[in-house]
Design a protein around this motif. Sequence first.
Motif, mmCIF file in Angstrom:
data_model
loop_
_atom_site.group_PDB
_atom_site.id
_atom_site.type_symbol
_atom_site.label_atom_id
_atom_site.label_comp_id
_atom_site.label_asym_id
_atom_site.label_seq_id
_atom_site.Cartn_x
_atom_site.Cartn_y
_atom_site.Cartn_z
ATOM 1 N N LEU A 284 0.608 -1.193 0.002
ATOM 2 C CA LEU A 284 -0.144 -0.020 0.016
ATOM 3 C C LEU A 284 1.096 1.137 -0.102
ATOM 4 C CD1 LEU A 284 -2.800 -1.180 2.581
ATOM 5 C CD2 LEU A 284 -3.142 -0.427 0.133
ATOM 6 N N ALA A 285 2.116 1.211 0.090
ATOM 7 C CA ALA A 285 3.032 2.811 0.732
ATOM 8 C C ALA A 285 3.564 2.994 -0.989
ATOM 9 C CB ALA A 285 4.316 2.015 1.324
ATOM 10 N N SER A 286 3.945 4.435 -0.570
ATOM 11 C CA SER A 286 3.968 4.834 -2.225
ATOM 12 C C SER A 286 4.801 5.505 -2.497
ATOM 13 C CB SER A 286 2.860 5.151 -3.097
ATOM 14 O OG SER A 286 1.995 5.902 -2.184
ATOM 15 N N THR A 287 5.811 5.813 -3.496
ATOM 16 C CA THR A 287 6.305 7.467 -2.806
ATOM 17 C C THR A 287 6.056 8.213 -2.579
ATOM 18 O OG1 THR A 287 6.618 7.504 -5.206
ATOM 19 C CG2 THR A 287 7.729 5.377 -3.696
ATOM 20 N N PRO A 288 6.638 9.605 -1.663
ATOM 21 C CA PRO A 288 5.786 10.326 -2.211
ATOM 22 C C PRO A 288 5.881 11.601 -3.102
ATOM 23 C CG PRO A 288 7.920 10.882 -0.582
ATOM 24 C CD PRO A 288 7.560 9.713 -1.270
ATOM 25 N N SER A 289 4.339 12.191 -3.404
ATOM 26 C CA SER A 289 5.104 13.703 -4.363
ATOM 27 C C SER A 289 5.779 14.775 -4.260
ATOM 28 C CB SER A 289 3.166 13.971 -4.822
ATOM 29 O OG SER A 289 3.342 15.078 -3.666
ATOM 30 N N TRP A 290 6.221 15.332 -4.930
ATOM 31 C CA TRP A 290 7.460 16.178 -4.768
ATOM 32 C C TRP A 290 6.689 17.467 -3.838
ATOM 33 C CZ3 TRP A 290 12.187 17.260 -4.534
ATOM 34 C CH2 TRP A 290 12.444 18.397 -4.715
ATOM 35 N N GLU A 291 5.580 17.759 -3.534
ATOM 36 C CA GLU A 291 5.105 18.652 -3.170
ATOM 37 C C GLU A 291 5.238 17.731 -1.614
ATOM 38 O OE1 GLU A 291 3.107 17.697 -5.864
ATOM 39 O OE2 GLU A 291 3.672 19.257 -6.838
ATOM 40 N N GLU A 292 4.655 17.348 -1.229
ATOM 41 C CA GLU A 292 4.702 16.082 0.251
ATOM 42 C C GLU A 292 5.891 15.993 0.022
ATOM 43 O OE1 GLU A 292 3.382 12.246 2.647
ATOM 44 O OE2 GLU A 292 3.184 12.479 -0.255
ATOM 45 N N PHE A 293 7.009 16.062 -0.429
ATOM 46 C CA PHE A 293 8.580 15.423 0.144
ATOM 47 C C PHE A 293 8.686 16.897 0.297
ATOM 48 C CE2 PHE A 293 13.141 15.600 -0.977
ATOM 49 C CZ PHE A 293 13.554 14.729 -0.188
ATOM 50 N N SER A 294 8.748 17.819 -0.278
ATOM 51 C CA SER A 294 8.850 19.377 -0.542
ATOM 52 C C SER A 294 8.554 19.766 0.661
ATOM 53 C CB SER A 294 8.276 20.596 -1.238
ATOM 54 O OG SER A 294 9.115 21.597 -1.548
ATOM 55 N N GLN A 295 7.505 19.251 1.618
ATOM 56 C CA GLN A 295 6.539 19.898 2.836
ATOM 57 C C GLN A 295 7.360 19.052 4.120
ATOM 58 O OE1 GLN A 295 1.797 19.736 3.119
ATOM 59 N NE2 GLN A 295 2.566 20.511 5.066
ATOM 60 N N ILE A 296 7.856 18.325 3.943
ATOM 61 C CA ILE A 296 7.975 17.324 4.889
ATOM 62 C C ILE A 296 9.555 17.807 5.173
ATOM 63 C CG2 ILE A 296 9.240 15.028 5.729
ATOM 64 C CD1 ILE A 296 6.440 13.631 4.176
ATOM 65 N N ALA A 297 10.503 18.145 3.846
ATOM 66 C CA ALA A 297 12.000 18.613 4.114
ATOM 67 C C ALA A 297 11.907 20.075 4.703
ATOM 68 C CB ALA A 297 12.348 18.643 3.104
ATOM 69 N N LYS A 298 11.076 20.473 4.151
ATOM 70 C CA LYS A 298 10.409 22.322 5.267
ATOM 71 C C LYS A 298 10.653 21.901 6.988
ATOM 72 C CE LYS A 298 8.971 24.605 1.251
ATOM 73 N NZ LYS A 298 8.569 25.493 0.156
ATOM 74 N N ILE A 299 9.830 21.135 6.707
ATOM 75 C CA ILE A 299 9.195 20.573 8.660
ATOM 76 C C ILE A 299 10.354 19.912 9.105
ATOM 77 C CG2 ILE A 299 7.819 19.637 9.796
ATOM 78 C CD1 ILE A 299 5.771 19.739 7.995
ATOM 79 N N ALA A 300 11.343 19.472 8.309
ATOM 80 C CA ALA A 300 12.503 18.573 9.376
ATOM 81 C C ALA A 300 13.474 19.743 9.477
ATOM 82 C CB ALA A 300 13.043 17.865 8.839
#
Length: 59
Positions: free
Chosen positions: A16-32
């Motif tokens: 069920l797991a999938s790779t995140p979209s660029w927007e999702e990855f970017s948001q996670i990177a900003k928060i981290a």
Amino acid sequence: MDVPYDLTSYIRVLKLASTPSWEEFSQIAKIAGAGIALVGLLGFIIFAVMTFVPGSKPV
């Protein structure tokens, strides 16, 4: 603990797991990054305060 049942549930989750979209990855990177910067700022503030406390020796 039923090992075959556990393995099938793990496999089901991985399917069920999938790779995140660029927007999702970017948001996670900003928060981290913001969290890392916040911890660094807190450490710097503690260092600055301890530098001016009488009796403490700055590094």
